[in-house]
Scaffold this motif. Sequence first.
Motif, PDB file in Angstrom:
ATOM      1  N   THR A 123      34.763  -2.943  32.911  1.00  0.00           N
ATOM      2  CA  THR A 123      34.896  -4.034  33.881  1.00  0.00           C
ATOM      3  C   THR A 123      36.363  -4.219  34.241  1.00  0.00           C
ATOM      4  O   THR A 123      36.716  -4.336  35.425  1.00  0.00           O
ATOM      5  CB  THR A 123      34.308  -5.344  33.327  1.00  0.00           C
ATOM      6  OG1 THR A 123      32.919  -5.143  33.045  1.00  0.00           O
ATOM      7  CG2 THR A 123      34.443  -6.481  34.334  1.00  0.00           C
ATOM      8  N   GLY A 124      37.231  -4.236  33.248  1.00  0.00           N
ATOM      9  CA  GLY A 124      38.663  -4.363  33.518  1.00  0.00           C
ATOM     10  C   GLY A 124      39.199  -3.213  34.353  1.00  0.00           C
ATOM     11  O   GLY A 124      39.979  -3.416  35.297  1.00  0.00           O
ATOM     12  N   SER A 125      38.790  -2.000  34.046  1.00  0.00           N
ATOM     13  CA  SER A 125      39.235  -0.832  34.817  1.00  0.00           C
ATOM     14  C   SER A 125      38.774  -0.923  36.263  1.00  0.00           C
ATOM     15  O   SER A 125      39.513  -0.601  37.194  1.00  0.00           O
ATOM     16  CB  SER A 125      38.697   0.457  34.193  1.00  0.00           C
ATOM     17  OG  SER A 125      39.279   0.675  32.939  1.00  0.00           O
ATOM     18  N   HIS A 126      37.533  -1.378  36.445  1.00  0.00           N
ATOM     19  CA  HIS A 126      37.008  -1.513  37.808  1.00  0.00           C
ATOM     20  C   HIS A 126      37.759  -2.593  38.586  1.00  0.00           C
ATOM     21  O   HIS A 126      38.164  -2.380  39.735  1.00  0.00           O
ATOM     22  CB  HIS A 126      35.510  -1.827  37.767  1.00  0.00           C
ATOM     23  CG  HIS A 126      34.917  -2.037  39.113  1.00  0.00           C
ATOM     24  ND1 HIS A 126      34.840  -1.033  40.056  1.00  0.00           N
ATOM     25  CD2 HIS A 126      34.379  -3.140  39.703  1.00  0.00           C
ATOM     26  CE1 HIS A 126      34.279  -1.512  41.160  1.00  0.00           C
ATOM     27  NE2 HIS A 126      33.996  -2.790  40.964  1.00  0.00           N
ATOM     28  N   LEU A 127      37.978  -3.748  37.952  1.00  0.00           N
ATOM     29  CA  LEU A 127      38.655  -4.846  38.635  1.00  0.00           C
ATOM     30  C   LEU A 127      40.095  -4.491  38.990  1.00  0.00           C
ATOM     31  O   LEU A 127      40.607  -4.918  40.031  1.00  0.00           O
ATOM     32  CB  LEU A 127      38.633  -6.112  37.773  1.00  0.00           C
ATOM     33  CG  LEU A 127      37.251  -6.733  37.552  1.00  0.00           C
ATOM     34  CD1 LEU A 127      37.361  -7.955  36.652  1.00  0.00           C
ATOM     35  CD2 LEU A 127      36.591  -7.096  38.871  1.00  0.00           C
ATOM     36  N   ALA A 128      40.750  -3.716  38.150  1.00  0.00           N
ATOM     37  CA  ALA A 128      42.136  -3.320  38.428  1.00  0.00           C
ATOM     38  C   ALA A 128      42.247  -2.463  39.689  1.00  0.00           C
ATOM     39  O   ALA A 128      43.316  -2.386  40.303  1.00  0.00           O
ATOM     40  CB  ALA A 128      42.718  -2.569  37.230  1.00  0.00           C
ATOM     41  N   GLY A 129      41.127  -1.855  40.090  1.00  0.00           N
ATOM     42  CA  GLY A 129      41.148  -1.016  41.284  1.00  0.00           C
ATOM     43  C   GLY A 129      40.425  -1.618  42.475  1.00  0.00           C
ATOM     44  O   GLY A 129      40.131  -0.909  43.446  1.00  0.00           O
ATOM     45  N   ILE A 130      40.164  -2.922  42.442  1.00  0.00           N
ATOM     46  CA  ILE A 130      39.417  -3.564  43.536  1.00  0.00           C
ATOM     47  C   ILE A 130      40.199  -3.497  44.848  1.00  0.00           C
ATOM     48  O   ILE A 130      39.640  -3.181  45.897  1.00  0.00           O
ATOM     49  CB  ILE A 130      39.103  -5.036  43.187  1.00  0.00           C
ATOM     50  CG1 ILE A 130      37.985  -5.108  42.151  1.00  0.00           C
ATOM     51  CG2 ILE A 130      38.719  -5.847  44.422  1.00  0.00           C
ATOM     52  CD1 ILE A 130      36.591  -4.940  42.682  1.00  0.00           C
ATOM     53  N   ALA A 141      44.826   5.660  40.696  1.00  0.00           N
ATOM     54  CA  ALA A 141      44.801   7.037  40.209  1.00  0.00           C
ATOM     55  C   ALA A 141      44.594   6.999  38.704  1.00  0.00           C
ATOM     56  O   ALA A 141      45.156   6.156  38.014  1.00  0.00           O
ATOM     57  CB  ALA A 141      46.123   7.725  40.541  1.00  0.00           C
ATOM     58  N   GLY A 142      43.787   7.869  38.214  1.00  0.00           N
ATOM     59  CA  GLY A 142      43.593   7.972  36.775  1.00  0.00           C
ATOM     60  C   GLY A 142      42.439   7.171  36.212  1.00  0.00           C
ATOM     61  O   GLY A 142      42.150   7.275  35.017  1.00  0.00           O
ATOM     62  N   THR A 143      41.764   6.363  37.044  1.00  0.00           N
ATOM     63  CA  THR A 143      40.665   5.550  36.510  1.00  0.00           C
ATOM     64  C   THR A 143      39.539   6.430  35.984  1.00  0.00           C
ATOM     65  O   THR A 143      38.984   6.164  34.914  1.00  0.00           O
ATOM     66  CB  THR A 143      40.131   4.571  37.570  1.00  0.00           C
ATOM     67  OG1 THR A 143      41.194   3.720  37.977  1.00  0.00           O
ATOM     68  CG2 THR A 143      39.006   3.724  37.017  1.00  0.00           C
ATOM     69  N   SER A 144      39.200   7.483  36.715  1.00  0.00           N
ATOM     70  CA  SER A 144      38.114   8.355  36.239  1.00  0.00           C
ATOM     71  C   SER A 144      38.509   9.030  34.930  1.00  0.00           C
ATOM     72  O   SER A 144      37.659   9.258  34.059  1.00  0.00           O
ATOM     73  CB  SER A 144      37.722   9.387  37.287  1.00  0.00           C
ATOM     74  OG  SER A 144      38.833  10.173  37.642  1.00  0.00           O
ATOM     75  N   ALA A 182      37.943   9.540  29.104  1.00  0.00           N
ATOM     76  CA  ALA A 182      38.573   9.403  27.781  1.00  0.00           C
ATOM     77  C   ALA A 182      37.789   8.431  26.910  1.00  0.00           C
ATOM     78  O   ALA A 182      37.652   8.637  25.699  1.00  0.00           O
ATOM     79  CB  ALA A 182      40.017   8.933  27.946  1.00  0.00           C
ATOM     80  N   TRP A 183      37.244   7.362  27.535  1.00  0.00           N
ATOM     81  CA  TRP A 183      36.459   6.407  26.749  1.00  0.00           C
ATOM     82  C   TRP A 183      35.172   7.057  26.242  1.00  0.00           C
ATOM     83  O   TRP A 183      34.715   6.760  25.144  1.00  0.00           O
ATOM     84  CB  TRP A 183      36.159   5.141  27.548  1.00  0.00           C
ATOM     85  CG  TRP A 183      35.331   4.175  26.756  1.00  0.00           C
ATOM     86  CD1 TRP A 183      34.065   3.759  27.026  1.00  0.00           C
ATOM     87  CD2 TRP A 183      35.701   3.534  25.522  1.00  0.00           C
ATOM     88  NE1 TRP A 183      33.628   2.893  26.049  1.00  0.00           N
ATOM     89  CE2 TRP A 183      34.613   2.730  25.110  1.00  0.00           C
ATOM     90  CE3 TRP A 183      36.850   3.564  24.739  1.00  0.00           C
ATOM     91  CZ2 TRP A 183      34.632   1.974  23.946  1.00  0.00           C
ATOM     92  CZ3 TRP A 183      36.874   2.798  23.574  1.00  0.00           C
ATOM     93  CH2 TRP A 183      35.775   2.018  23.188  1.00  0.00           C
TER      94      TRP A 183
END
Length: 198
Positions: free
Chosen positions: A165-172, A177-180, A185-186
Amino acid sequence: MSTVRRTQQERSAATRAKLLEAAYASLLERGYGATTVGEVQQRAGVARGTLLHHFPTRGSLMAGVVEDVVERRLRVLTAPGPDAGSAAASWGEMVDLVWDELRQPPFAVALELWVAARTDPDLRQALLPLQERIYGTVHRSVTRLAGDDHPRAPMLVQFTIDLLTGSHLAGILRPRAGTSAVVEAWKVAVQELARREA
């Protein structure tokens, strides 16, 4: 050829569904601020009195949308659990399920409502019990997918939901770059964390 006539109850339910669909579409396309009673009335193509009969206030309309969004999110998230005796899904599949759901329109609409609820007490009151319902259902669905009997499943599911959720919100506002790579990695990390002690 005779026409089957709908009952008053069926017509009323269809009108209510049309209003909720119009409100949902407006929230998705224009956001909470622009989703007024007039906007929803125009999108649904109904008389103002018809809308007010079903939803006397904007707050009651938004509460109805909250319930609708919960159902939409659960349709995305509620994957059939493994049959008795079959292997649980991989942790990577569990990560994919959560990540895919966060990028679906129902989550975007839910986000509009959550942010608005911070300063709207009526909306917050409508949202709180439904939020608990969706969190509980998400946890049960995803935990079942990962394997109910895994001792660390509840914690790892929570980690996964919070991290993604945090990763998604950071890219709203702009895709990062690098989210995928973070998601991939998770998948590796959660598999390691899930490894049972010998």
